[in-house]
Design a protein around this motif. Structure first.
Motif, PDB file in Angstrom:
ATOM      1  N   ALA A   1     -15.911 -29.323-114.130  1.00 33.08           N
ATOM      2  CA  ALA A   1     -16.386 -29.896-115.368  1.00 33.08           C
ATOM      3  C   ALA A   1     -15.109 -31.128-115.857  1.00 33.08           C
ATOM      4  O   ALA A   1     -15.591 -32.022-116.377  1.00 33.08           O
TER       5      ALA A   1
ATOM      6  N   LYS B   1     -26.785 -39.374-115.653  1.00 39.26           N
ATOM      7  CA  LYS B   1     -25.599 -39.205-116.845  1.00 39.26           C
ATOM      8  C   LYS B   1     -24.549 -40.332-116.889  1.00 39.26           C
ATOM      9  O   LYS B   1     -24.280 -40.703-118.001  1.00 39.26           O
TER      10      LYS B   1
ATOM     11  N   ILE C   1     -20.659 -26.729-106.027  1.00 39.49           N
ATOM     12  CA  ILE C   1     -21.877 -27.845-106.527  1.00 39.49           C
ATOM     13  C   ILE C   1     -21.636 -28.886-105.194  1.00 39.49           C
ATOM     14  O   ILE C   1     -22.560 -29.683-105.114  1.00 39.49           O
TER      15      ILE C   1
ATOM     16  N   ALA D   1     -17.664 -23.321-114.545  1.00 43.77           N
ATOM     17  CA  ALA D   1     -19.400 -23.195-114.212  1.00 43.77           C
ATOM     18  C   ALA D   1     -19.956 -24.501-113.857  1.00 43.77           C
ATOM     19  O   ALA D   1     -19.752 -25.399-114.878  1.00 43.77           O
ATOM     20  N   ARG D   2     -20.595 -24.421-112.710  1.00 45.12           N
ATOM     21  CA  ARG D   2     -21.236 -25.889-112.484  1.00 45.12           C
ATOM     22  C   ARG D   2     -22.612 -25.550-112.510  1.00 45.12           C
ATOM     23  O   ARG D   2     -23.279 -24.739-111.930  1.00 45.12           O
ATOM     24  N   SER D   3     -23.420 -26.340-113.326  1.00 48.54           N
ATOM     25  CA  SER D   3     -24.845 -26.100-113.582  1.00 48.54           C
ATOM     26  C   SER D   3     -25.645 -26.372-112.282  1.00 48.54           C
ATOM     27  O   SER D   3     -25.213 -27.376-111.536  1.00 48.54           O
ATOM     28  N   GLY D   4     -26.635 -25.383-111.831  1.00 43.77           N
ATOM     29  CA  GLY D   4     -27.106 -25.378-110.655  1.00 43.77           C
ATOM     30  C   GLY D   4     -26.671 -24.628-109.749  1.00 43.77           C
ATOM     31  O   GLY D   4     -27.260 -24.372-108.418  1.00 43.77           O
ATOM     32  N   THR D   5     -25.521 -23.828-110.033  1.00 45.72           N
ATOM     33  CA  THR D   5     -24.841 -23.003-108.701  1.00 45.72           C
ATOM     34  C   THR D   5     -25.143 -21.583-109.335  1.00 45.72           C
ATOM     35  O   THR D   5     -25.324 -21.281-110.634  1.00 45.72           O
TER      36      THR D   5
ATOM     37  N   ALA E   1     -22.866 -19.789-111.916  1.00 48.47           N
ATOM     38  CA  ALA E   1     -23.036 -20.159-113.271  1.00 48.47           C
ATOM     39  C   ALA E   1     -24.050 -19.255-113.927  1.00 48.47           C
ATOM     40  O   ALA E   1     -24.188 -19.267-115.304  1.00 48.47           O
ATOM     41  N   ARG E   2     -24.978 -18.539-113.367  1.00 52.63           N
ATOM     42  CA  ARG E   2     -26.034 -17.746-113.914  1.00 52.63           C
ATOM     43  C   ARG E   2     -25.498 -16.235-114.069  1.00 52.63           C
ATOM     44  O   ARG E   2     -25.933 -15.232-114.487  1.00 52.63           O
TER      45      ARG E   2
ATOM     46  N   GLN F   1     -20.277 -14.452-117.471  1.00 50.37           N
ATOM     47  CA  GLN F   1     -19.211 -15.170-117.460  1.00 50.37           C
ATOM     48  C   GLN F   1     -18.018 -14.629-118.217  1.00 50.37           C
ATOM     49  O   GLN F   1     -18.188 -13.946-119.146  1.00 50.37           O
TER      50      GLN F   1
END
Length: 456
Positions: free
Chosen positions: A61, A96, A173, A347-351, A354-355, A358
């Motif tokens: 990020a 974005k 990602i 954390a990269r969204s979609g990986t 990330a779920r 943390q």
């Protein structure tokens, strides 16, 4: 992290280009550095001027934040220039960047390597360029070799041998920015290296996203080791060859033999390790165990005792306990690592990662600091052990005071004391390979003088 995440040789964004020409701002990895040179050639051929191309990175990020910050800064400094954004962050999240008022065009990782993209941007095409041109990278099945004349520093050059990655590490990602594995045919790589060596390049770094996955998609399935052997045989004038980040469980036996036998393959390997705890490695969906990493380092060093290792390590991965972290910390000693690239987990969204549960940011940062301290101590021990020894250094930059900077064959940063013109004048120029003796060291580099001067 994939090799695309390896930031060795990169000290932050690299800006190149002359006033009035297209400026290129590069973030991230060696592969991006190579692709910047491809874009430079296309932009020049198309006559594109008064433009700023920002080649972004998506590995963390923070990398994206830095790119956005650089775009805003570039607009303030160049209100009339066109700003073109590309790279992995733009590929993954084009909307974005398109939403930024400072940005004129967003182009994808496939589009940025095509001459026709720059013809359109320069107005030399029948159709006006789209503001956002980002294709589905997962649909790309092949990659072509791109011939470049050289790099700004001239004496070292990166050569792309493959693109994309077939693996899906839970934290990464990058495959969504680069697509699946696609290898450049051996003949095209040989041609590129020959051209660069003929132009004065003394050291080639083979780069890609997952270079140990090289060749699986090509006829005959050549391995990375077979590529290296053929390249060294067919380009005998190449003095130095390096590999970018490699996966310890994908090294083929031919490459292992070359590590032990081939002097032109430099004795420094950068390893994509990421962690030293088996449970964390499993949750990362890595393909190696802790024992695999230690076994590889032991065997490689048995074949070449002076081998030096660098490594990527992630601190604070989700669910990492203090005991798990201690296993990663101990890997520095157990594998004999010297040059570390440490990343607090991002954390990269979609990986999938990330779920996962943390860790707090302060825990990630504190563990990253401890890893970096262990790496700095290992590096200082290595530097101290080099004092009085001789090595060869590729001179990369001459300073105004007559001193110079370069890297040793072990990829240690080296600062060379000023030298009088009677000592090795042919070598004490950018691109020269100089025999040196190490006399001292600082926190970040060795200090040396030409061996002939030290012996006098």
């Amino acid at each position: 992290m994939s090799d695309a995440a390896d930031v060795a040789d990169m000290t932050g964004p690299q800006q190149t280009g002359q006033p009035g020409e297209t400026q290129l701002l590069t973030f991230g990895c060696r592969l991006n550095a190579f692709e910047t040179e491809v874009m430079r050639g296309h932009a020049s051929a198309a006559g594109l001027t008064d433009a700023i191309i920002v080649n972004t990175c998506a590995v963390t990020a923070e990398a994206e934040r830095q790119a956005r910050q650089a775009i805003r800064k570039a607009r303030r400094a160049n209100p009339a220039a066109r700003i073109i954004v590309t790279g992995c962050a733009a590929q993954i999240a084009p909307a974005k960047f398109a939403a930024m008022t400072e940005v004129d065009h967003v182009i994808g990782n496939e589009e940025k390597l095509k001459a026709e993209t720059f013809a359109a941007l320069s107005g030399h095409a029948l159709e006006a360029p789209a503001r956002v041109a980002v294709a589905d990278i997962m649909g790309v099945k092949e990659t072509a070799g791109h011939l470049i004349a050289g790099f700004a520093e001239r004496c070292r050059a990166f050569v792309e041998i493959q693109q994309g990655c077939d693996h899906r590490c839970t934290f990464c990602i990058i495959p969504f920015g680069r697509g699946n594995n696609r290898s450049v045919p051996v003949g095209e790589i040989v041609t590129q290296v020959r051209n660069l060596v003929a132009g004065g390049v003394r050291e080639i770094v083979l780069t890609g996203v997952d270079i140990t996955g090289y060749g699986a998609d090509l006829p005959g399935k050549p391995t990375l080791g077979q590529l290296v052997r053929r390249l060294l045989n067919l380009v005998p004038d190449l003095p130095r060859l390096r590999l970018s980040s490699i996966d310890v469980v994908e090294i083929d036996e031919t490459l292992m033999d070359l590590i032990g036998d081939e002097e032109r393959l430099m004795p420094h390997l950068h390893l994509s390790l990421q962690a030293g705890d088996d449970m964390i490695l499993k949750r990362m969906k890595r393909r190696h165990s802790r024992a695999d990493a230690v076994r590889f380092c032991t065997e490689a060093r048995r074949r070449r005792p002076d081998l030096v290792f660098g490594a990527d390590l992630i601190a604070g991965f989700p669910t990492e306990t203090e005991e798990m972290f201690a296993n990663s910390l101990a890997l520095v000693e157990d594998c004999g690592l010297t040059f570390l690239h440490v990343f607090p987990y991002s954390a990269r969204s979609g990986t999938p990662a990330a779920r996962m549960p943390q860790l707090r940011g302060d825990i990630r940062r504190e563990r990253a600091a401890r890893l970096r301290a262990a790496g700095q101590a290992a590096q200082q021990r290595y530097f101290a052990g080099q004092l009085g020894r001789t090595a060869q250094v590729l001179v990369e930059k001459i300073e105004g005071d007559g001193s110079a900077f370069g890297h040793s064959d072990h990829f240690a940063p080296v600062r060379l004391a000023p030298v009088c013109s009677t000592i090795a004048p042919q070598a004490f120029i950018a691109g020269g390979i100089l025999d040196v003796r190490f006399t001292a060291h600082a926190d970040t580099h060795l200090i040396a003088e030409p061996a002939i001067a030290a012996a006098a």
